[in-house]
Write a protein that holds these residues in place. Structure first.
Motif, short mmCIF file in Angstrom:
data_model
loop_
_atom_site.label_atom_id
_atom_site.label_comp_id
_atom_site.label_asym_id
_atom_site.label_seq_id
_atom_site.Cartn_x
_atom_site.Cartn_y
_atom_site.Cartn_z
N CYS A 46 -6.65 1.89 -1.58
CA CYS A 46 -5.99 1.17 -0.38
C CYS A 46 -6.69 1.60 0.78
O CYS A 46 -7.03 0.74 1.57
CB CYS A 46 -4.33 1.58 -0.34
SG CYS A 46 -3.28 1.09 -1.66
N TRP A 91 0.89 -1.39 0.09
CA TRP A 91 -0.14 0.01 0.10
C TRP A 91 0.81 1.18 -0.06
O TRP A 91 2.08 1.20 0.12
CB TRP A 91 -0.83 -0.01 1.43
CG TRP A 91 0.12 0.32 2.54
CD1 TRP A 91 0.71 -0.68 3.03
CD2 TRP A 91 -0.04 1.51 3.11
NE1 TRP A 91 1.26 -0.25 4.27
CE2 TRP A 91 0.92 1.08 4.05
CE3 TRP A 91 -0.65 2.54 3.21
CZ2 TRP A 91 1.09 2.10 5.40
CZ3 TRP A 91 -0.53 3.78 4.29
CH2 TRP A 91 0.37 3.33 5.36
N PRO A 129 -3.98 -1.19 -4.64
CA PRO A 129 -3.35 -2.29 -3.41
C PRO A 129 -3.00 -3.61 -4.06
O PRO A 129 -3.78 -3.91 -5.04
CB PRO A 129 -4.52 -2.51 -2.50
CG PRO A 129 -5.76 -2.03 -3.33
CD PRO A 129 -5.12 -0.72 -4.32
#
Length: 303
Positions: free
Chosen positions: A42, A35, A84
Motif C-alpha cells: 500500500c 489500505w 491494496p
C-alpha cells in the motif's frame, strides 16, 4: 447498505462512505483505495494513486482512501480479501477493479478509458464546452485569412486555458499567416512534451515547414512559360507549385504537384508527393479539400 443490527461505529462509517463516495460518484469517478497502516505494498502504491488522481481532478476524478482496520464493514461489502485493493466507483457502483494498475502509466490508461466511456461531469469538460464557440470563431477567421483577428481570439482563449493544444496550434497558424515563423516555432517548442505531438500541433508544424519551403512570386509568368515550353521540366513545375501555394492558390499548387507525380513519381526522391503531404497536414487531414486531393493522388498512384 442495510444498517439493521450494526454498531454505531459501522453506521457512522456507512454514512461517511455515502457522503464521501456514493454522492460524489453520481457525477464523478471516485477511486476508492482500500489500505492499512501495516500494508507494505500500500505504501508503494499510495503515492502513485495520489499523484494520478490529483492530475485527473479537473477531469472529474476523486480519490477516497478507506482504512480497512477502521472500516471493516465497508471492506466486507466490497469483498476486499487482500490489500491494496482499488476500485473505480460511478453512480454508486464499482465499474472497474484498478488493483493491478501498479504504475502511473497503467493507471492513467485505465482512467482515460473509463472517462471516455462514462458521462463524467468535470471542470475540464465544462470549460471545453464554454470555449468551443471561441475556438470555432478563431478557426473561421483563419479560414477567411484574417490572421490578426484570429491571433487575438486565440491569445485571449490561451489566457483562460494555457497549453490547450487546439488553442496554441491556432495561435501558431495565425503567426505563420502573419509571417512570424520564429515566433510560431517558439510557441510550439514551449508546449509540455505530453501534448506536443497532438494532431493540431502537427498541423501547425506542417504550416511552418510549408511557409519556410515555398516562396511568393510576384510574377509567375516566367516559370509558367518554362513549364509550357517543357512539360517535363519538373523543377520548374515544382517552383510554380511553391509560388502558387505562397500566393494562396492551393488548388493550382496541388494540381502542379499531382502532375509531377503523374509524370514521374520518383522525381527528386519523391519531392512532389512529400510536398503534397506537407500541404495536406498544414491544411488539416480532416478537411474536405484534403480528402478530395488525396483521392486524386491515390488514382494517380494506383492507376
Amino acid at each position: 447498505m442495510a444498517t439493521l443490527g450494526l454498531s454505531e461505529a459501522d453506521k457512522a462509517a456507512i454514512e461517511a462512505f455515502r457522503q464521501d463516495v456514493v454522492e460524489p460518484s453520481r457525477t464523478q469517478l471516485v477511486i476508492v483505495d482500500f489500505w492499512a497502516e501495516w500494508c507494505g505494498p500500500c505504501k508503494q502504491l499510495t503515492p502513485i494513486i495520489e499523484k494520478v488522481c490529483a492530475d485527473y481532478a479537473a477531469k472529474g476524478v476523486k480519490l477516497v482512501k478507506v482504512n480497512v482496520d477502521e472500516n471493516g464493514f465497508i471492506a466486507s461489502q466490497f469483498r476486499v480479501q487482500s490489500i491494496p485493493t482499488v476500485y473505480a466507483v460511478f453512480q454508486g457502483q464499482p465499474v472497474a477493479d484498478l488493483t493491478q494498475a501498479r504504475t502511473e502509466g497503467a493507471l492513467k490508461q485505465y482512467l482515460d478509458q473509463l472517462l471516455s466511456q462514462l458521462p463524467i461531469e468535470s471542470e475540464e469538460k465544462s470549460q471545453a464546452q464554454e470555449i468551443a464557440p471561441l475556438i470555432a470563431m478563431g478557426e473561421e477567421l483563419l479560414a477567411e485569412g484574417d490572421a490578426e483577428r484570429a491571433l487575438s481570439v486565440f491569445t485571449q482563449i490561451a489566457q483562460m486555458v494555457p497549453d490547450m493544444v487546439e488553442v496554441v496550434a491556432g495561435q501558431a497558424r495565425a503567426l505563420v499567416m502573419l509571417g512570424q515563423l520564429d515566433e510560431a516555432e517558439a510557441l510550439l517548442a514551449a508546449l509540455p512534451a505530453e501534448i506536443a505531438r497532438h494532431g493540431p500541433v502537427d498541423q501547425a508544424r506542417a504550416a511552418i515547414a510549408l511557409a519556410r519551403d515555398v516562396k511568393p512570386l510576384a510574377d509567375l509568368s516566367a516559370v509558367e512559360a518554362k513549364v509550357a515550353a517543357d512539360p517535363d521540366d519538373h523543377e520548374a513545375r515544382f517552383e510554380l507549385a511553391g509560388g502558387l501555394m505562397a500566393n494562396g492558390d492551393r488548388d493550382g499548387a496541388a494540381d502542379a504537384l499531382l502532375e509531377i507525380v503523374r509524370r514521374d513519381r520518383t522525381w527528386n526522391e519523391g519531392a512532389a508527393r512529400a510536398q503534397l503531404v506537407t500541404i495536406f497536414e498544414a491544411v488539416g487531414l480532416e478537411d474536405p479539400w484534403v480528402s478530395a486531393q488525396r483521392r486524386k493522388l491515390s488514382q494517380i498512384l494506383f492507376a
